[in-house]
Every structure is written in structure tokens, then in C-alpha cells.
Write a protein that holds these residues in place. Structure first.
Motif, PDB file in Angstrom:
ATOM      1  N   GLU A   1       0.833  -1.214   0.000  1.00 49.84           N
ATOM      2  CA  GLU A   1       0.000   0.000   0.000  1.00 49.84           C
ATOM      3  C   GLU A   1       0.860   1.255   0.000  1.00 49.84           C
ATOM      4  OE1 GLU A   1      -3.047   2.397   2.956  1.00 49.84           O
ATOM      5  OE2 GLU A   1      -3.149   0.197   2.912  1.00 49.84           O
ATOM      6  N   GLU A   2       1.882   1.286   0.803  1.00 51.05           N
ATOM      7  CA  GLU A   2       2.733   2.464   0.871  1.00 51.05           C
ATOM      8  C   GLU A   2       3.427   2.718  -0.467  1.00 51.05           C
ATOM      9  OE1 GLU A   2       4.479   5.850   2.256  1.00 51.05           O
ATOM     10  OE2 GLU A   2       2.837   4.667   3.118  1.00 51.05           O
ATOM     11  N   VAL A   3       3.875   1.651  -1.117  1.00 49.57           N
ATOM     12  CA  VAL A   3       4.512   1.792  -2.434  1.00 49.57           C
ATOM     13  C   VAL A   3       3.530   2.396  -3.434  1.00 49.57           C
ATOM     14  CG1 VAL A   3       5.325   0.432  -4.411  1.00 49.57           C
ATOM     15  CG2 VAL A   3       6.278   0.021  -2.144  1.00 49.57           C
ATOM     16  N   LEU A   4       2.298   1.926  -3.437  1.00 46.34           N
ATOM     17  CA  LEU A   4       1.306   2.428  -4.391  1.00 46.34           C
ATOM     18  C   LEU A   4       0.904   3.861  -4.057  1.00 46.34           C
ATOM     19  CD1 LEU A   4      -0.945  -0.732  -4.860  1.00 46.34           C
ATOM     20  CD2 LEU A   4       0.848   0.131  -6.380  1.00 46.34           C
ATOM     21  N   ARG A   5       0.816   4.191  -2.791  1.00 48.46           N
ATOM     22  CA  ARG A   5       0.456   5.567  -2.426  1.00 48.46           C
ATOM     23  C   ARG A   5       1.508   6.565  -2.913  1.00 48.46           C
ATOM     24  NH1 ARG A   5      -3.703   6.598   0.952  1.00 48.46           N
ATOM     25  NH2 ARG A   5      -4.662   4.883   2.130  1.00 48.46           N
ATOM     26  N   ARG A   6       2.766   6.146  -2.958  1.00 53.16           N
ATOM     27  CA  ARG A   6       3.847   7.055  -3.353  1.00 53.16           C
ATOM     28  C   ARG A   6       4.092   7.059  -4.859  1.00 53.16           C
ATOM     29  NH1 ARG A   6       7.088   4.224   0.441  1.00 53.16           N
ATOM     30  NH2 ARG A   6       8.396   3.692  -1.338  1.00 53.16           N
ATOM     31  N   ALA A   7       3.513   6.131  -5.592  1.00 54.35           N
ATOM     32  CA  ALA A   7       3.863   5.929  -7.002  1.00 54.35           C
ATOM     33  C   ALA A   7       3.321   7.047  -7.889  1.00 54.35           C
ATOM     34  CB  ALA A   7       3.333   4.582  -7.474  1.00 54.35           C
ATOM     35  N   PRO A   8       4.098   7.475  -8.869  1.00 52.82           N
ATOM     36  CA  PRO A   8       3.619   8.515  -9.797  1.00 52.82           C
ATOM     37  C   PRO A   8       2.483   7.991 -10.667  1.00 52.82           C
ATOM     38  CG  PRO A   8       5.693   7.580 -10.572  1.00 52.82           C
ATOM     39  CD  PRO A   8       5.460   7.011  -9.201  1.00 52.82           C
ATOM     40  N   GLY A   9       1.558   8.878 -10.977  1.00 54.19           N
ATOM     41  CA  GLY A   9       0.469   8.540 -11.885  1.00 54.19           C
ATOM     42  C   GLY A   9      -0.681   7.788 -11.261  1.00 54.19           C
ATOM     43  N   LEU A  10      -0.592   7.508  -9.954  1.00 57.44           N
ATOM     44  CA  LEU A  10      -1.628   6.727  -9.270  1.00 57.44           C
ATOM     45  C   LEU A  10      -2.393   7.580  -8.262  1.00 57.44           C
ATOM     46  CD1 LEU A  10       0.010   3.280  -8.403  1.00 57.44           C
ATOM     47  CD2 LEU A  10      -1.714   3.769 -10.137  1.00 57.44           C
ATOM     48  N   GLU A  11      -3.651   7.229  -8.098  1.00 54.06           N
ATOM     49  CA  GLU A  11      -4.463   7.734  -6.997  1.00 54.06           C
ATOM     50  C   GLU A  11      -4.938   6.514  -6.221  1.00 54.06           C
ATOM     51  OE1 GLU A  11      -8.892   9.516  -6.813  1.00 54.06           O
ATOM     52  OE2 GLU A  11      -7.446  10.828  -7.828  1.00 54.06           O
ATOM     53  N   PHE A  12      -4.478   6.378  -4.984  1.00 52.14           N
ATOM     54  CA  PHE A  12      -4.786   5.194  -4.187  1.00 52.14           C
ATOM     55  C   PHE A  12      -6.024   5.444  -3.330  1.00 52.14           C
ATOM     56  CE2 PHE A  12      -4.610   2.413  -0.540  1.00 52.14           C
ATOM     57  CZ  PHE A  12      -4.255   1.196  -1.106  1.00 52.14           C
ATOM     58  N   ARG A  13      -6.886   4.430  -3.284  1.00 54.92           N
ATOM     59  CA  ARG A  13      -8.077   4.500  -2.436  1.00 54.92           C
ATOM     60  C   ARG A  13      -8.090   3.313  -1.485  1.00 54.92           C
ATOM     61  NH1 ARG A  13     -12.961   6.849  -6.300  1.00 54.92           N
ATOM     62  NH2 ARG A  13     -11.855   8.782  -6.873  1.00 54.92           N
ATOM     63  N   ALA A  14      -8.343   3.609  -0.221  1.00 61.15           N
ATOM     64  CA  ALA A  14      -8.323   2.587   0.817  1.00 61.15           C
ATOM     65  C   ALA A  14      -9.384   1.523   0.558  1.00 61.15           C
ATOM     66  CB  ALA A  14      -8.547   3.222   2.185  1.00 61.15           C
ATOM     67  N   ALA A  15      -9.066   0.292   0.931  1.00 62.99           N
ATOM     68  CA  ALA A  15      -9.952  -0.843   0.674  1.00 62.99           C
ATOM     69  C   ALA A  15     -10.946  -1.104   1.792  1.00 62.99           C
ATOM     70  CB  ALA A  15      -9.113  -2.103   0.433  1.00 62.99           C
ATOM     71  N   ASP A  16     -10.921  -0.294   2.865  1.00 61.42           N
ATOM     72  CA  ASP A  16     -11.749  -0.581   4.036  1.00 61.42           C
ATOM     73  C   ASP A  16     -13.145   0.020   3.967  1.00 61.42           C
ATOM     74  OD1 ASP A  16     -11.209   2.093   4.341  1.00 61.42           O
ATOM     75  OD2 ASP A  16     -10.078   1.890   6.211  1.00 61.42           O
TER      76      ASP A  16
END
Length: 353
Positions: A269-284
Motif C-alpha cells: 500500500e505504501e509503495v502504491l500511495r507514493r507511485a507517480p500517476g496513481l491515486e490510491f483509495r483505501a480498501a476498508d
């Protein structure tokens, strides 16, 4: 390189001369919309098509002409929103006079001499390229690798399985027209001229492109090969099922993967939150899950529903969606040009939407 260099002196930008072939198609129109958002002056844009006419641009329009040697000779970059046959003709003909061509078709994607690029995943492939052509990937591959690349970099990738749910606009104007015609009818028949392998309104079609003798479709083969090439993992274990769905815009992917090295859910999750071009949404459930409606007209790949796969070592699942006409096509191509020469083409990328 010919033409003026991009300069920002006292707020003044000097623009390259930009060509868009297929300017009146669905993807071509998105190219023009993005250029207008970036502020490219109409006099620096050259729109090309199979017939002369006009195309909307900003609050006005631009002329559409045929691409010939004279027109190609004044271009600094040419974006091809054309089918594979036309792209080959243009690259082998007038395109020889253009310093940089970014082709959105499948014509050159698997050519070992041509880079296939999603900047967030493999911008380095642009270094030292031999020719003037760079290939833009399949819209599903483009979205998938934005998620897969940071995981590859952090933990390695052992396998990738995905099911894609692809919008009708991925089949161009004919796909949109068929969807709208069928949605407005009460029968169960397929619309005349539909490019799909079955009625798309009120249904899904689990075949995109032609079936091979082994049961895999051409679309699925493209995804397999392109993901391996972009991620620079030629032996990656990858399998895709491509499905057309009754959605106007926005391709979605259910992605299952295994990492090579041990990783915890919070680490991924932390890797995806920091990745360029991505918008991360929590799964909870605290945030809305990724949906095509949330991404239409926007730039990022939205990823969520991240979870571990029970009983599978180093196995993770997630769901993602992206605008197939922007990140899956026009926007990525413009980002490729900007990555190839940031000083010259960087201003063509507008502020993130």
C-alpha cells in the motif's frame, strides 16, 4: 532538432509545431482537447485526416488537411491516432521527415527496435533510441503497468493475472455508436455495423479481437506481450482475459499478482500511495472504490481494493480503473514526448486533472 526550443523567459513559452493524425477520431479529439488545455496556440497545431475539413479546438476550430511531405517537414512531433495500416504508411512515408513520432496503433509496439513506453514504468527506454518512432501501448496495458511497475521495483514480480473490463470507446466511433443505438432499443439484436462480438448494451462480451486456435484473443495476446516488454520482464508469467462492457469511457482491471520477495500488505500500500500517476483509495470502505465514472476525463490511474490472496504466498489482489482515451491513449503519448525531450515538449502536458 529543427524549430525553436521551448523557453520560459518572463512567462513566455515558445511552442513546438505539433501534428495530430486522425484528428477527427475519438482519440484524435482527446489529443486536441489536451493540447488546448495545455495552451498550445492553434497556429502551432497541425491536424491531419483522410479528408480535408475542420476539427474543434478550444473555443474554435482548426483546419484538417492531408499529411504530405511538405506538411511533415515543418513538424517537431507527430502523434498518430490512426489504425495500424495507416500508421505504417505514414511512418514509412511523410513521417520520415519528422524528428519524433508517437504512434497510438499496434503497428510498432512489439518491434524490438521501437520503444514501447509508459513513462511511469520505463521512461529509460527512450534513451538512445535508434529511430524517430515510439509506440504507445494498448490502453489496458498502459493502466496495468502504472500499478505493476512500482511493485516490480520494490518487491519483484513473479506472476500477473488480470481480467479487463473495457469500455466501448476503446473501439472508436463505431463502438460508441453501436452502444448508443443498442441502449435505445427494446430488442436483443446487435446494432448494424457494431464492431463487437455480440450485443453490448445490457450485456458483456468476453471476446475482444479475433480468437486464435488456442482460444486466446488478439487483445489478450497484446496485453501479455506488452506488459512483458514495458516492464522489461520477458519471461513474466502473465495471463489476461479481456471483456468488453457497456461503459462509455473507462477501462477497469481486476489484477492478481505474486511478488518475488516477501512483502506485507501495508508495504505494498505504501509503495502504491507514493507511485507517480496513481491515486490510491483505501480498501476498508472509507473511500469510494475505483469506478469508471470517477476517472472519465481525468489523468490518474485509480487503484483500490488492495488485499492479500488467502493461501497464496506473496499474493495480492487489487482493482484499478483509468480513462482509456487519456492515460490509455492520448495523454500517455503526450507524456512520452515530454519524457523524450522535457525542454521541448514538456509544456504540452497540461496540469493534472
Amino acid at each position: 532538432m529543427t524549430g525553436p526550443r521551448l523557453e520560459r523567459l518572463e512567462g513566455v513559452v515558445r511552442w513546438p509545431i505539433v501534428g495530430v493524425a486522425g484528428a477527427r477520431g475519438v482519440v484524435g479529439g482527446v489529443f486536441l482537447s489536451i493540447m488546448a488545455d495545455a495552451g498550445l496556440p492553434a497556429e502551432r497545431l497541425r491536424a491531419f485526416g483522410t479528408e480535408v475539413g475542420t476539427a474543434p479546438y478550444g473555443e474554435g476550430s482548426v483546419p484538417v488537411r492531408l499529411l504530405d511531405d511538405e506538411a511533415a517537414g515543418e513538424l517537431d512531433v507527430l502523434f498518430l491516432a490512426t489504425d495500424a495500416a495507416i500508421s505504417r504508411d505514414m511512418v514509412g512515408g511523410p513521417g520520415r521527415r519528422v524528428p519524433l513520432i508517437v504512434d497510438n496503433s499496434s503497428a510498432f509496439r512489439l518491434d524490438p527496435q521501437v520503444p514501447l513506453v509508459v513513462p511511469e514504468a520505463n521512461a529509460r527506454a527512450l534513451r538512445g533510441r535508434a529511430g524517430n518512432v515510439v509506440a504507445n501501448p494498448n490502453c489496458t496495458s498502459a493502466a496495468a503497468v502504472v500499478v505493476l511497475a512500482p511493485i516490480r521495483d520494490a518487491f519483484g514480480l513473479a506472476s500477473v493475472d488480470l481480467a479487463s473490463y473495457q469500455a466501448v470507446s476503446g473501439a472508436g466511433r463505431a463502438g460508441l455508436d453501436a452502444f448508443l443505438a443498442e441502449r435505445g432499443s427494446d430488442d436483443r439484436e446487435q446494432a448494424p455495423g457494431s464492431p463487437f462480438h455480440g450485443r453490448i448494451a445490457d450485456s458483456v462480451v468476453p471476446q475482444i479481437d479475433l480468437l486464435g486456435e488456442d482460444g486466446w484473443t488478439g487483445e489478450e495476446r497484446k496485453i501479455h506481450a506488452e506488459i512483458r516488454k514495458i516492464l522489461e520482464l520477458p519471461d513474466l508469467d502473465v495471463a489476461a482475459t479481456a471483456v468488453r462492457v457497456p461503459v462509455k469511457t473507462g477501462h477497469s482491471i481486476a489484477l492478481h499478482l505474486r511478488t518475488q520477495r516477501n512483502a506485507g500488505l501495508s508495504q505494498v500500500e505504501e509503495v502504491l500511495r507514493r507511485a507517480p500517476g496513481l491515486e490510491f483509495r483505501a480498501a476498508d470502505g472509507s473511500e469510494r472504490h475505483p469506478m469508471p465514472l470517477d476517472v472519465e476525463g481525468r489523468d490518474p490511474v485509480i487503484v483500490g481494493r488492495l488485499r492479500t490472496i488467502p493461501g497464496r504466498d506473496r499474493g495480492f489482489a487489487c482493482f484499478l480503473t483509468s480513462d482509456n482515451l487519456r492515460k490509455g491513449a492520448a495523454l500517455n503519448a503526450i507524456q512520452v514526448a515530454a519524457a523524450a525531450d522535457p525542454d521541448w515538449f514538456g509544456a504540452l502536458v497540461p496540469p493534472r486533472r
